[in-house]
Design a protein around this motif. Structure first.
Motif, PDB file in Angstrom:
ATOM      1  N   ARG A   1      91.761  40.132  87.362  1.00 34.37           N
ATOM      2  CA  ARG A   1      91.214  40.613  88.790  1.00 34.37           C
ATOM      3  C   ARG A   1      89.674  41.127  88.943  1.00 34.37           C
ATOM      4  NH1 ARG A   1      94.976  41.504  92.839  1.00 34.37           N
ATOM      5  NH2 ARG A   1      97.210  41.482  91.890  1.00 34.37           N
TER       6      ARG A   1
ATOM      7  N   VAL B   1      88.407  38.860  91.863  1.00 32.11           N
ATOM      8  CA  VAL B   1      87.972  39.338  92.921  1.00 32.11           C
ATOM      9  C   VAL B   1      86.382  39.494  93.318  1.00 32.11           C
ATOM     10  CG1 VAL B   1      88.069  41.629  94.168  1.00 32.11           C
ATOM     11  CG2 VAL B   1      89.853  41.112  93.192  1.00 32.11           C
ATOM     12  N   PRO B   2      85.534  39.687  92.105  1.00 30.89           N
ATOM     13  CA  PRO B   2      84.148  39.572  92.425  1.00 30.89           C
ATOM     14  C   PRO B   2      83.583  38.133  92.686  1.00 30.89           C
ATOM     15  CG  PRO B   2      84.569  41.009  90.595  1.00 30.89           C
ATOM     16  CD  PRO B   2      85.973  40.302  91.057  1.00 30.89           C
TER      17      PRO B   2
ATOM     18  N   LEU C   1      84.829  37.072  96.454  1.00 31.28           N
ATOM     19  CA  LEU C   1      83.878  37.815  97.347  1.00 31.28           C
ATOM     20  C   LEU C   1      82.506  37.245  97.405  1.00 31.28           C
ATOM     21  CD1 LEU C   1      84.445  41.554  97.102  1.00 31.28           C
ATOM     22  CD2 LEU C   1      85.345  39.981  98.799  1.00 31.28           C
TER      23      LEU C   1
ATOM     24  N   ALA D   1      78.063  41.623  97.314  1.00 32.99           N
ATOM     25  CA  ALA D   1      79.414  41.867  97.124  1.00 32.99           C
ATOM     26  C   ALA D   1      80.412  41.654  96.054  1.00 32.99           C
ATOM     27  CB  ALA D   1      80.247  41.227  98.283  1.00 32.99           C
TER      28      ALA D   1
ATOM     29  N   SER E   1      81.513  44.749  93.693  1.00 34.59           N
ATOM     30  CA  SER E   1      82.917  44.836  93.378  1.00 34.59           C
ATOM     31  C   SER E   1      83.464  44.511  91.906  1.00 34.59           C
ATOM     32  CB  SER E   1      83.599  43.735  94.203  1.00 34.59           C
ATOM     33  OG  SER E   1      83.176  42.270  93.838  1.00 34.59           O
ATOM     34  N   TYR E   2      82.490  44.002  91.222  1.00 34.96           N
ATOM     35  CA  TYR E   2      82.423  43.860  89.725  1.00 34.96           C
ATOM     36  C   TYR E   2      82.407  45.269  89.073  1.00 34.96           C
ATOM     37  CZ  TYR E   2      81.626  42.712  84.839  1.00 34.96           C
ATOM     38  OH  TYR E   2      81.851  42.482  83.368  1.00 34.96           O
TER      39      TYR E   2
ATOM     40  N   ALA F   1      82.685  48.338  90.453  1.00 38.36           N
ATOM     41  CA  ALA F   1      83.847  49.047  91.102  1.00 38.36           C
ATOM     42  C   ALA F   1      84.930  48.898  90.237  1.00 38.36           C
ATOM     43  CB  ALA F   1      83.873  49.071  92.433  1.00 38.36           C
ATOM     44  N   ILE F   2      85.531  47.415  90.050  1.00 39.64           N
ATOM     45  CA  ILE F   2      86.592  47.386  89.659  1.00 39.64           C
ATOM     46  C   ILE F   2      86.760  47.806  88.018  1.00 39.64           C
ATOM     47  CG2 ILE F   2      88.288  45.448  88.808  1.00 39.64           C
ATOM     48  CD1 ILE F   2      87.497  43.880  91.417  1.00 39.64           C
TER      49      ILE F   2
ATOM     50  N   THR G   1      73.763  47.022  91.267  1.00 40.79           N
ATOM     51  CA  THR G   1      74.801  47.605  92.103  1.00 40.79           C
ATOM     52  C   THR G   1      74.216  48.807  92.968  1.00 40.79           C
ATOM     53  OG1 THR G   1      76.432  47.414  90.517  1.00 40.79           O
ATOM     54  CG2 THR G   1      77.013  48.915  92.146  1.00 40.79           C
TER      55      THR G   1
END
Length: 484
Positions: free
Chosen positions: A414, A418-419, A422, A439, A443-444, A446-447, A465
């Protein structure tokens, strides 16, 4: 960290004395190290011609992508764009051949042109947009000279690099579908098939036929499949137009008619570069545009140079290859050269691998490719006959090729999936490459932080970021500060 000043010993150098020509070899052989790399002049010429045939489609696609209006409502002339595209490709490829001495050809980067057309030109004039090209080229050259490219390449996760390439591919494919008339803006839906849920007119069917033909030729591993498809589609279009089957007004950019084969090049765009006058755009937006152009042109070029160099047996076991520093610098200079010429930033083309497949191992192949691009300066009418619908098919094909990077992504992780997702989907969905990259980076981070792996992110990625968070929050921040 700076570049290696000593050329690494490559597999080509270890090929043995059987590949070398004794004393008395020609100056051409000595200058380009032809026999030392296990090649011949005939192979280099054949490889150079093959590379040109594989990437000549850029003379059609780049003017198509840059055909939109700028903030002032002005457009760039098609003939002038073809001249600028051919000139910049010829100049930078010849430079790569004579100075870099590697079989790499350059031309207008479709990803860079896509950014210019969709993000830069709508916010400023075309001369200012070309000024942005010069700026991003200078930035890349500085990155190469200072060795910062190493830090950047190591900081951004490999999966995100693949995601950026895939997203740009999907973005380019969308442009192709829209320019061809296959996809329209719908009345009740954001997009629709054709103008009203169905395809209408011969030109869009010709697009579909050309697209299928190119895919079929590629499936058969036919060299120059894209060019063959474009030429075939153009011939069919000219025949249908000549028979009166298709009304002239049905073609998006005019009927495919040849008005002479040879003409003098149109250098009217050359030198039309402006720096400044960006008050309405804002410093933050300017910074983001330059950053996006660097992303669009730099990472693909790095991977392409190493990939083609390895295929040519020029890289050593550590991935180093002779002339790497020069090749990277010339690629960066291509951004500035393309901006001055008025034809978008130049970058190394993966199609260079087709010439390598034919035996090219030295810069002589690039010289041959560059000379063919130079010859195209005088055959603009032949290039201009290609209908927009036919040329759009190649955009979709290139997009499909770029999406093949999906095989390198671990979709079960994930923190990776996910990154990348997006990054890929937001580029075409928002019609902006910057948003997809932003994005993906946010997201990278954050995860990874949620997984307790914040230390794996690195200072550079954390910095990116923060920058992208400001990018997304720019409107409310400017409102709070009373700027807007």
């Amino acid at each position: 960290m700076t570049q290696q000043s000593v050329e690494p010993r490559t597999a080509a150098d270890d090929a043995g004395d059987g590949t070398r020509v004794p004393a008395g070899r020609s100056w051409l052989d000595r200058y380009f190290h032809i026999s030392r790399r296990g090649s011949t002049v005939a192979r280099e010429v054949r490889g150079g011609i093959t590379t040109f045939m594989a990437m000549a489609y850029i003379l059609l696609l780049n003017p198509l992508i840059l055909s939109g209006k700028d903030a002032a409502g002005d457009t760039l002339g098609q003939k002038a764009l073809i001249t600028a595209t051919a000139f910049a490709a010829a100049f930078t490829t010849l430079l790569m051949g004579f100075v870099g001495k590697v079989p790499l050809a350059l031309a207008a980067g479709l990803s860079v042109s896509g950014v210019l057309s969709s993000q830069v030109a709508p916010a400023m004039t075309w001369p200012q947009a070309m000024g942005m090209c010069v700026m991003y080229g200078v930035v890349i050259m500085l990155l190469v000279v200072t060795g910062l490219r190493e830090m950047i390449m190591n900081a951004i996760p490999l999966a995100l690099k693949h995601g950026i390439t895939m997203g740009i591919g999907l973005f380019i494919a969308l442009i192709g579908f829209y320019k061809s008339g296959f996809v329209h803006q719908g009345k009740a839906t954001p997009v629709t098939l054709g103008p009203a849920g169905e395809l209408t007119g011969w030109p869009v069917l010709l697009f579909a036929g050309t697209l299928l033909l190119i895919f079929m030729l590629q499936a058969r591993n036919v060299p120059g499949a894209i060019l063959i498809g474009i030429v075939s589609g153009t011939v069919v279009a000219a025949v249908l137009n000549g028979l009166g089957v298709i009304a002239p007004e049905e073609w998006a950019n005019g009927a495919p008619e040849l008005h002479g084969a040879v003409s003098m090049p149109d250098f009217s765009l050359f030198g039309h570069v402006e720096f400044g006058g960006w008050g309405k755009v804002g410093a933050m937006t300017i910074g983001m545009i330059v950053f996006t152009l660097v992303l669009a042109g730099f990472f693909d070029a790095m991977a392409t140079i190493i990939g083609v160099g390895t295929e040519a047996n020029l890289a050593d076991d550590k991935g180093r290859m002779p002339g790497l520093s020069k090749a990277l610098f010339i690629d960066g200079a291509g951004g500035a050269i393309g901006g001055v010429a008025g034809g978008s930033g130049q970058t190394v083309f993966i199609e260079s691998a087709t010439g390598v497949g034919e035996g090219a191992r030295t810069g002589l192949a690039s010289v041959v490719t560059g000379l063919f691009f130079a010859a195209c300066l005088f055959f603009t009418p032949v290039t201009a006959i290609v209908p927009q619908e036919v040329a759009s098919a190649a955009l979709v094909v290139i997009g499909a090729l770029m999406l093949m990077n999906a095989r390198h992504v671990d979709w079960a992780d994930r923190a990776t999936a996910v990154p990348v997702f997006l990054t890929v989907v937001l580029m075409p969905f928002t019609y902006t490459i910057t948003t997809g990259v932003a994005a993906g980076v946010i997201s990278y981070a954050a995860i990874k932080a949620a997984q307790g792996k914040a230390r794996e992110i690195g200072a550079f990625m954390w910095g990116l970021t923060v920058v992208f968070l400001v990018y997304f929050a720019l409107h409310p921040v400017e409102g709070w500060l009373g700027v807007r």
